[in-house]
Each structure stands twice: as structure tokens, then as C-alpha cells.
Design an enzyme around this catalytic site. Sequence first.
Site, short mmCIF file in Angstrom:
data_model
loop_
_atom_site.label_atom_id
_atom_site.label_comp_id
_atom_site.label_asym_id
_atom_site.label_seq_id
_atom_site.Cartn_x
_atom_site.Cartn_y
_atom_site.Cartn_z
N LYS A 1 3.49 -67.58 -31.45
CA LYS A 1 2.20 -67.52 -30.76
C LYS A 1 1.08 -68.25 -31.51
O LYS A 1 0.10 -68.68 -30.89
CB LYS A 1 1.79 -66.07 -30.53
CG LYS A 1 2.65 -65.32 -29.53
CD LYS A 1 2.33 -65.70 -28.10
CE LYS A 1 2.97 -64.75 -27.11
NZ LYS A 1 2.58 -65.06 -25.71
N SER B 1 11.70 -65.55 -31.46
CA SER B 1 10.27 -65.78 -31.23
C SER B 1 9.32 -65.01 -32.14
O SER B 1 8.16 -65.39 -32.27
CB SER B 1 9.92 -65.46 -29.77
OG SER B 1 10.23 -64.11 -29.46
N GLY C 1 12.42 -55.45 -17.18
CA GLY C 1 11.28 -56.25 -16.76
C GLY C 1 11.72 -57.60 -16.25
O GLY C 1 11.40 -58.63 -16.85
N SER D 1 -0.46 -57.71 -26.47
CA SER D 1 0.19 -56.54 -27.08
C SER D 1 0.38 -56.72 -28.57
O SER D 1 0.75 -55.79 -29.27
CB SER D 1 1.56 -56.31 -26.42
OG SER D 1 2.42 -57.38 -26.70
N GLU E 1 14.89 -62.34 -20.38
CA GLU E 1 13.88 -61.28 -20.38
C GLU E 1 14.56 -59.92 -20.40
O GLU E 1 15.78 -59.81 -20.21
CB GLU E 1 12.97 -61.41 -19.16
CG GLU E 1 13.68 -61.33 -17.83
CD GLU E 1 12.78 -61.67 -16.65
OE1 GLU E 1 11.56 -61.83 -16.85
OE2 GLU E 1 13.30 -61.79 -15.53
N ASP F 1 10.94 -59.51 -13.73
CA ASP F 1 10.09 -60.19 -12.76
C ASP F 1 10.33 -61.70 -12.76
O ASP F 1 10.27 -62.36 -11.71
CB ASP F 1 8.62 -59.91 -13.06
CG ASP F 1 8.19 -60.40 -14.43
OD1 ASP F 1 7.49 -61.42 -14.52
OD2 ASP F 1 8.58 -59.77 -15.43
#
Length: 324
Positions: free
Chosen positions: A56, A307, A211, A81, A207, A213
Amino acid sequence: MTPEKPVAYEDVVAARARIRGVAIRTPVMTSRTADARAGASLFFKCEQLQRVGAFKFRGAYNALARFTPEQRARGVLTFSSGNHAQGIALAAQLLGIPATIVMPSDAPAVKVEATLGYGAEVVRYDRYTEDREALGRRLAGERGLTVIPPYDHADIIAGQGTAAAELLEETGPLDALVTPLGGGGLLSGSALAARALAPGCAVIGVEPAAGDDGRRSFRAGAIVRIDTPNTIADGAQTQALGALTFPIIRALVDDIETVADDELVRAMAFFASRMKLVVEPTGCLAAAYALRGIDRFRGKRIGVILSGGNVDLARFCELTGSTR
């Protein structure tokens, strides 16, 4: 950038130049044991060794480095988060920009403490009952701050794509690139890099099963929104892909898969015991899938992005101890 093509590989190239000398060029590691389990040659891009312990930082620094003098003076706001929060907080500290971070009340303590340690102001909220984006935009409007969201932003996407670009530069052509998937910043940026540098490389996002989606959206051809998922992969507790990330994923990604929480725990234990690496649950999403021994990967060269590595020590021991 144009509305028709908001992010392109050229933006990833520009981001690499912008973060050079600030972000770490993280190592690519291999393991014969991992290869045997996967039936393939796996190349792990170790972004848990990046500054703030996650990929990130790349997107965060790329975005903040493009601020105008007025934006820098007023400050930045984001909602996260944990890992994006830390990325923005450190990038802001390095660039002399005031930072306000909206974080869930149940965010891992290690991530909250690190964010505060970088000098950011933290505003807490309940992720199950409150809308973080609405809260963040209200605060930004009141204070005149620039909002940099965790994934649905052109500069964030371009910055995240630099990890995959480095991986492909180091390994040469790969048969597949597998990345964790939350809101899609890493996956969409990785897809841009892979299509430019290794056109024959399949790109797969992974994922949490709770979750899914992204997978639903990918198959439906439209963004599907879900309730906040209950998963140990706190960095992937997103409810929907973004307006920028989804079109890139739909156009450039080959598939989206899911893994269960117990697979994430086994992957965490593997990395700790066999490769001496601490990887958080979200960071293990892609690896957990590759370590299944997928038929489509047999005998092939597979890039896997780890990650992040920000997990409370007590929680890490609690989770990995259950695998014994």
C-alpha cells in the site's frame, strides 16, 4: 489521463519513477517445498517487506507526491482498515502533509499503533453499522482535506502496479500472476503491468470466500455489492469493487477465485515455518490458492504477490497454533 482511459501502463511507469528511492524494491523468493506442493515454480513477491509492511505504501506515496502545494498545506484524508492507513500516514509524514485516517474500531492494534506512530490523526468508526466513506467525505469537506481512497483512485492503482512490474522484470515471462483482491487496486494495477510486460501471462485475483463480491461482479459483468464479510482477511473486507478498478479487472483479468479462512491460516503457518516469513491473512490470499496444487498451474511459472505482513503477534500465534 482521459475519462475513457483513466489509468494506463504509462501511469505505472511514471509511478515507478516517482517512488524510486523511497519505496523498497522488495525481494522475490522461492521455495522448493512450495513448488512441490503447487506442482509449479512459484515466485513470491514479498511486499510484506515493503515500507509499512505492505504494498500500500507504493500507491500512497505516488498519490501524495502529486499533490499541489495547496493540497499539501491543507492535508489528506483516507479511510482504511490498516495497511493503506499506514501507507498514507508514512507518505504524508515524508512529504510534510497532515493526515487524517478513518479506521474501523476493530482494526488490528498493530496497524492502529503504527498509523499513530507515523503522526496521523485516527478517527474510529464501526465498520458494521457506519459508512466510512460518508464519514470521511464529511470530515474532508469540513476541514478542506483531499480524499485519497484505498483503491479506487488512478494514482493508487498506478502505484500498486509497480510491484507486479518489478516482479516481471526480475523473473522474466510468467505463465500466471496471482494477486490478493480486496477493492481491486493491486489487481487492476498488476493487470496493467502484466498486459504490457508479459501479454501471455494469465492474471488471477483471489479474495476471501466470505467476501466474494469480486468474483460475483466478474461473472455478472456489473459491480455486485455485499455486506461487510466476516473473514480473518481484514484487508479484504471490502463490500464492492471500485468504479475505476472494476472496468480494468473486467477487461484485463482472466479469473477471480476464492479461498477459505482455514487455507489462509495454513499458508501463514507455511511461510512462518518453512520460509521464515510473517505474512498476514490478507497477504496470503494469492499464495493459499497457488499452494492448493491447481491443475491449471502444473509445471508452469507462477508469480504470487504476498501483499502484507501486519498482524498482531498474539493473533498470529493464536491462528497458526491451531494448525498443529
